[in-house]
Design an enzyme around this catalytic site. Structure first.
Site, PDB file in Angstrom:
ATOM      1  CE  LYS B  86      -2.922   0.240   3.398  1.00  0.00           C
ATOM      2  NZ  LYS B  86      -2.050  -0.547   4.139  1.00  0.00           N
ATOM      3  CB  THR B  88       5.165   0.014  -2.549  1.00  0.00           C
ATOM      4  OG1 THR B  88       5.818  -0.496  -1.389  1.00  0.00           O
ATOM      5  CG2 THR B  88       6.123  -0.034  -3.699  1.00  0.00           C
ATOM      6  NE  ARG B 110      -0.403   5.079   8.526  1.00  0.00           N
ATOM      7  CZ  ARG B 110      -0.673   3.821   8.791  1.00  0.00           C
ATOM      8  NH1 ARG B 110      -1.071   3.469  10.001  1.00  0.00           N
ATOM      9  NH2 ARG B 110      -0.570   2.898   7.864  1.00  0.00           N
ATOM     10  CE  LYS B 121       4.412  -3.189   7.683  1.00  0.00           C
ATOM     11  NZ  LYS B 121       4.921  -1.835   7.570  1.00  0.00           N
ATOM     12  CB  ALA B 341      -4.698   0.898  10.577  1.00  0.00           C
ATOM     13  CG  PHE B 372      -3.278  -2.747   9.017  1.00  0.00           C
ATOM     14  CD1 PHE B 372      -2.237  -3.518   8.540  1.00  0.00           C
ATOM     15  CD2 PHE B 372      -3.195  -2.282  10.326  1.00  0.00           C
ATOM     16  CE1 PHE B 372      -1.138  -3.844   9.332  1.00  0.00           C
ATOM     17  CE2 PHE B 372      -2.095  -2.597  11.122  1.00  0.00           C
ATOM     18  CZ  PHE B 372      -1.077  -3.376  10.626  1.00  0.00           C
ATOM     19  CG  PHE B 460       4.068 -10.078  -6.296  1.00  0.00           C
ATOM     20  CD1 PHE B 460       3.286  -8.950  -6.105  1.00  0.00           C
ATOM     21  CD2 PHE B 460       4.678 -10.643  -5.190  1.00  0.00           C
ATOM     22  CE1 PHE B 460       3.118  -8.376  -4.846  1.00  0.00           C
ATOM     23  CE2 PHE B 460       4.523 -10.087  -3.933  1.00  0.00           C
ATOM     24  CZ  PHE B 460       3.743  -8.952  -3.761  1.00  0.00           C
ATOM     25  CD1 TRP B 489       9.027  -3.065  -4.656  1.00  0.00           C
ATOM     26  CD2 TRP B 489       9.625  -4.509  -6.250  1.00  0.00           C
ATOM     27  NE1 TRP B 489      10.078  -3.806  -4.168  1.00  0.00           N
ATOM     28  CE2 TRP B 489      10.463  -4.699  -5.118  1.00  0.00           C
ATOM     29  CE3 TRP B 489       9.825  -5.313  -7.375  1.00  0.00           C
ATOM     30  CZ2 TRP B 489      11.470  -5.675  -5.085  1.00  0.00           C
ATOM     31  CZ3 TRP B 489      10.836  -6.267  -7.347  1.00  0.00           C
ATOM     32  CH2 TRP B 489      11.635  -6.442  -6.204  1.00  0.00           C
TER      33      TRP B 489
END
Lengths: 638, 638
Positions: B86, B88, B110, B121, B341, B372, B460, B489
């Protein structure tokens, strides 16, 4: 296109307005201009807003062939709880040297803790017409260094308890699988930080798949003794309810619950590491070797054993750069590190002093402040900070007030927030004469280190000429090179010109090669403690609790007895008892416990009972602190 | 003398290097140049180093006559524990809109918590060729906002327990004497902040000497019920041993010891206040009205009752300014606030969005991210954040991955740190077809708010055309305005051009006046909870614990039932059970407890068991993090 640099002229009002009113009526010079004027290149500066900037350590290297400036430490007598104006004198002296005598003079001071700022004492930017500005920037987050320390300290703390939990709930194989996971192609490797631990274990293999079962077990099990962890969590808040806590009472952790406590961030080992590091590489090494406690077999377990020394360094990578600010008269200030002097070593950073010594150069001055009285702040300055840096100071300024010396002579108790007794507000030669011994004792102590000693009598309006004359003559008798009245609170640098001249003279006539430490490092831990207790505090001897004896034995066995000593002692008396004023004699110094800060590089005896996190009073400073929503000005900071 | 602004050209390598390698091979544009190019005046910027700057709220006022930009929120399906990209996508979309379609496009995101950065993470600066740079600045202290929150939160916590102790050990007279001390001339006055408390008590007197004994007693005794304090201490560290603790076990506090816990700073009410404030004055008011718990008589006690609301505002005075950074392609990013979130409201700040909407202007775009999945982050964006700001979004982008939808279709468990199952690395139409319902459910939910919905299929390399085609057609069936594949990406903004065009179109055709909230505020607390449970999560109903029932009654009695609802719920499922994938049905939502964040302005039900401070794994991210001492480069941050 260099613009001319003009020292701001102070408009001196009487009565002297409040600190925040004086500070907020001045528009400071843009920090880029300050930096440029004092010889810092554009690339060596990172601005934080318009009036603060981080300066890079590369300055030291760029100017390595430059001769160092004169190096002056400001210390004091044992203070009243109100403080006797050491920071104010540091700032006022630099304003005099810089803006009036036209020397390059850097003040190097500590970043204040938010604990006192919002608690009892208020801020620490100096006062009256001798202040660092903007004082609200200085007293609040500044450039975030203390916050970085809090974050790093607590990441390590979390790593310790979580590791104990994981080791208790997983087999060797499971731990190893997680610590060295298989990549997609089935290969495994050690993280670079693990190689240090392997080396410590005597394992020279570099491929995880080559380890024997026994080696795996040694590698994955730190086996930290949960009853002997010496690493505490920290906050930069006066929270007395964190002086004794039990952690791990959540459902999944309760088997591992244990008693511990928080310290205030400025008393933490990482703060001491920041203050004592001489380079980024030195800081990396110190952070990695910090000991959090022993394994059950008595082996010291380090931050690098826990895999976290690199991450701590990354958290501290900006904090290692000192923050450039300015005085009310536009002279430069480097603010860096802020260890308390009673429960830590109480001195600003070595790198800030090094940068300032190079920038100020041969004819310049660097005035650095050592916390609280000369029995703790200055002793640690000489024996810990200077020993770590290799720098030789020229001169010590000892700040005295007639008020505090009257208290040492038997005057009534001085309590913050209540009006002063009459004894302090009118002439009282007998009381002063009785109390001046405290000053004389500190002068004699300072002379033992081979530096020049200048007494700065920080003037209050109620002080009389007769009182000041008495103090000057008794200071000279005790061996001071000079003793002068200073009035910088009321007059800024102009009020400290005599002091500045006395400091210049003392520096000229002192030979830095005469500087010496109080004790050599190869004495035993007890011999070093006893030297400080007898020579500096005037104790008859030292007594150790069973706990202290045990720790001294442990640290000696672990090979740490060669470190200098950082006494955690009250600042309110030469002795361990804050009620004993003047020059106490006939006492034995009680050592309650001994700790080791291996990363910082000192052994840390606790003298009597010392709180390592202060509390809030019934009406903390914060009651007055607010923002004027119309003007954006900060109210009530002092 | 304006220099020309040139968007940096990305050199796209294959295979895509690591995030830190991509980020550290780019020299960002000086932040002063970025600020100037996007219309920020020199006086409105405070630099923090060369690549970060705080921007002032006065921009909103200066540009108040400017029309707002298009307002886009990025949300997602229920993710795997790996996240579905999200952030990215938010960055990639802005790089496409700005550097490729030449629109002014601000990303508003954020600030990440240090907990995940050093825990499991990793960082949150985006990834691949769609990143905020310098990523290490973004992921570490940034400009210190979270540290300011920690400091403010814990000052209030210390004030609570210390006040209870002082009230228990002092008479009314002693408390009053300390709270309103006599000046030298014998006069006394109330601190300005005390006037609010007097007003709350119905006392209109302004001279302390006029208060009756009874009024003094009411004034000095907050009489906080220690068993009902809802204010926790916080740290921005993954320290699971602070989930349950006992404080006050020092000798002088032990009569007052009590059980409590730490939360992670990003879950704190002050973080929510920062994110929801619309001005400095609004923040001052919110911080002052924060409730820490009831008195023994059930009266809510606030930060201003404790005298600390002003000091909290002063601690937060810099934090209220968003931080300007940039993407890899030189487009502007405002980073501000960072509530989680799942255990908080999960959205960046209102003021950052307001500033960006004005700076980007009518033809521009502001892309803001809600944390999220759309069931929590986006619902709170619409019902809490937009309701507080009054802003009307045009369009929601919902990020989906084929990997996560296969998991929702019954694919094997996805675990961080272990290789993906084959089900995810080759074409599997049946699994995807089964799982796509999760996406369809979120699309239908988002349409209820009256905004345009664009599905971004985050590609992907293992995804096949047939899989993507299936996703596009099922998205359109479910009511999405469009669904496009995006490859940012691997390709940066160039890979998100189709997405950017779809967003432009959706914004053009959406009428902001169609935007609506899910529920009106005047429903009861239970009715609001039930609306969210049924309409968004698909629950059959809601069940309340006795504790939850009691709290709902308490907050209703205290007059707080008119607030919106901030559900604390797992992000891994539409339901409360992280194991229930796809579109769970036939479940009843359990409300374990209910809390109130009166300063932030929401009621905060805890759904099932939620940890409010995460833990560290056996091998946390920090094992790889270090500094290369030769180059100064940060290693191992992701």
């Amino acid at each position: 296109m260099s613009e001319e640099f003009v020292y701001p002229q102070l408009e001196l009002l009487k009565p002297v307005p409040s600190d925040i009113d004086i500070a907020s009526n001045v528009t400071p010079i843009h920090i880029a201009k300050i930096a440029k004027h004092y010889g810092i290149l554009e690339d060596e500066v990172d601005q934080y807003g318009k009036y603060k900037a981080k300066v890079q350590l590369s300055i030291i290297d760029r100017l390595k062939d430059q001769e160092d400036a004169n190096y002056v430490v400001v210390t004091g007598i044992n203070p009243t709880p109100l403080g006797e104006g050491k920071s104010t004198t540091t700032i006022g002296l630099c304003q005099a040297l810089g803006a009036h005598l036209k020397k390059t003079a850097f003040a190097c001071i500590r970043q204040p803790s938010q604990g006192p700022t919002f608690g009892i004492k208020g801020g620490a930017a100096g006062g009256g017409y001798s202040q660092v500005v903007p004082m609200e920037e200085f007293n609040l987050h500044m450039t975030g260094d203390i916050h970085a320390i809090t974050a790093a300290n607590n990441l390590l703390a979390a790593a310790i308890d979580t590791r104990i939990l994981h080791e208790s709930t997983q087999s060797d194989a499971a731990l190893f699988k997680r610590l060295c996971p298989e990549a997609k192609d089935g290969s495994r490797k050690f993280a670079p930080i693990m190689l240090g631990r392997l080396q410590k274990l005597g394992i020279t293999k570099t491929n995880p798949n080559d380890l024997t079962q026994e080696e795996i077990s040694k590698f994955v099990r730190l086996d930290i003794d949960p009853t002997l962890i010496t690493w505490n969590r920290v906050l930069d808040t006066n929270d007395r309810f964190l002086r004794g806590i039990t952690i791990g009472q959540g459902k999944e952790e309760e088997r591992f619950q244990r008693k511990t406590n928080f310290d205030i961030s400025v008393a933490s080992e990482i703060m001491a590491v920041l203050a004592l590091s001489t380079s980024l590489a030195d800081m990396r090494e110190r952070l990695g070797r910090m000991v959090v406690g022993p394994s059950k077999a008595g082996v010291p377990i380090t931050a690098d054993d826990l895999g976290v020394g690199g991450a701590l360094t990354v958290l501290m990578k900006d904090a290692i750069m000192p923050t450039l600010m300015q005085t009310l008269e536009g002279t430069p200030v480097l603010v860096h590190a802020g260890p308390f002097a009673n429960i830590a070593h109480g001195n600003s950073s070595i790198v800030a002093d090094q940068i300032a010594l190079k920038l100020a150069g041969k004819d310049g001055f660097v005035v650095t402040e050592a916390g609280f009285g000369a029995d703790i702040g200055a002793e640690k300055f000489f024996d810990i900070k200077c020993r770590s840096s290799g720098l030789k100071p020229n001169c010590a300024v000892i700040v005295a007030t007639i008020r505090a010396l009257k208290m040492h002579g038997g005057g009534p108790k001085v309590v913050a927030g209540t009006p002063l007794d009459k004894a302090y507000t009118g002439e009282n030669i007998p009381l002063l004469s009785e109390g001046v011994g405290n000053l004389a004792h500190h002068i004699k102590n300072l002379k033992k280190f081979g530096v020049g000693v200048v007494v700065a009598i920080n003037r209050f309006s109620s002080d009389t000429d007769a009182e000041i004359d008495l103090l000057v003559s008794r200071s000279l008798e005790a061996g001071a090179d000079s003793a002068v009245m200073t009035n910088h609170w009321e007059e800024g640098g102009k009020g400290a010109i005599d002091l500045a001249k006395a400091v210049q003279e003392a520096c000229l006539k002192t030979q830095p090669e005469n500087f010496k430490y109080l004790y050599p490092l190869d004495l035993s831990i007890k011999e070093k403690i006893e030297t400080i207790a007898k020579e500096i505090y005037g104790a008859d001897g030292v007594e150790y609790s069973a706990e202290a004896e045990k720790k001294i034995q442990l640290y000696t066995n672990q090979g740490f007895s060669n470190l200098p000593i950082c006494m955690a002692k009250t600042h309110l008396s030469l002795s361990h008892d804050p009620e004993k004023k003047g020059v106490p004699t006939g006492f034995t110094l009680p050592i309650r416990d001994v700790r080791a800060s291996i990363g910082a590089g000192f052994i840390y005896p606790l003298v009597g009972s010392m709180n390592t996190i202060p509390g809030l009073p019934t009406r903390p400073c914060f009651y007055e602190i607010d923002i004027d929503l119309k003007t954006g000005k900060i109210l009530g900071l002092s």
